[in-house]
Write an enzyme that holds these catalytic residues in place. Structure first.
Site, PDB file in Angstrom:
ATOM      1  N   HIS A   1       0.836  -1.196  -0.080  1.00  0.00           N
ATOM      2  CA  HIS A   1       0.190  -0.019  -0.048  1.00  0.00           C
ATOM      3  C   HIS A   1       0.854   1.260   0.077  1.00  0.00           C
ATOM      4  O   HIS A   1       2.049   1.123   0.070  1.00  0.00           O
ATOM      5  CB  HIS A   1      -0.873   0.170   1.145  1.00  0.00           C
ATOM      6  CG  HIS A   1      -0.218  -0.033   2.511  1.00  0.00           C
ATOM      7  ND1 HIS A   1       0.232   1.003   3.106  1.00  0.00           N
ATOM      8  CD2 HIS A   1       0.234  -1.079   3.314  1.00  0.00           C
ATOM      9  CE1 HIS A   1       0.839   0.771   4.269  1.00  0.00           C
ATOM     10  NE2 HIS A   1       0.866  -0.520   4.226  1.00  0.00           N
ATOM     11  N   GLY A   2       0.341   2.633   0.045  1.00  0.00           N
ATOM     12  CA  GLY A   2       1.011   3.652   0.026  1.00  0.00           C
ATOM     13  C   GLY A   2       2.065   3.755   0.721  1.00  0.00           C
ATOM     14  O   GLY A   2       3.379   4.002   0.413  1.00  0.00           O
TER      15      GLY A   2
END
Length: 166
Positions: A15-16
């Protein structure tokens, strides 16, 4: 054999924050996701590969496949960032002979029977005990949500679960 190996438990996997911070801190060239359910799900695999930077090699293995690949070449000759969705599969790997030296604990959603332990991290008593068991086997384990956070000892879990065999 991997040049460097970093291992993290984060139920969001790729994820980010992983892509923008952790991959850079560990200078990762390859991400290895180890999860029995994800390894069987073509759509989840595609989403995770798409979430990684385009130059990043991504491999997704079941526990058994991870053991097989590890025994063959220890995930290749790059800096490898290994991600797990939960601690049970790390314990399963250890039982099959694959043991990591150090594990960072990140986000684990507080759902179901999980109790909040640290920031956005929750565990059931069984999961917490599995971490202490790994630590007793010589694995260095600590909580660290972001790379800039101070590393926090597993001992904070005993406040929530006083009956743990720490």
């Amino acid at each position: 054999m991997a040049k460097q190996l970093a291992v993290r438990v984060d139920d969001r996997l790729i994820h980010g924050q992983v892509v923008t911070q952790w991959v850079k801190v560990f200078k990762a060239q390859k991400i290895v996701v180890i999860d029995n359910n994800v390894a069987k799900d073509k759509m989840q695999k595609n989403i995770l590969k798409f979430a990684a930077p385009p130059e990043m090699k991504v491999s997704i293995f079941s526990v058994d496949k991870a053991v097989e690949v590890w025994n063959k070449n220890q995930f290749g000759n790059m800096n490898v960032f290994v991600l797990f969705k939960d601690v049970k599969q790390i314990k399963e790997l250890e039982e099959k002979g694959l043991k990591f030296n150090e594990i960072t604990i990140g986000n684990m959603s507080v759902v179901g029977d999980r109790k909040l332990i640290y920031k956005s991290t929750g565990f059931t008593e069984e999961e917490a005990q599995a971490l202490f068991d790994l630590q007793k086997d010589g694995v260095k384990i600590y909580f660290q949500t972001q790379p800039t956070d101070r590393k926090e000892s597993l001992d904070i879990m005993t406040k929530v679960f006083p009956n743990l065999d720490a």
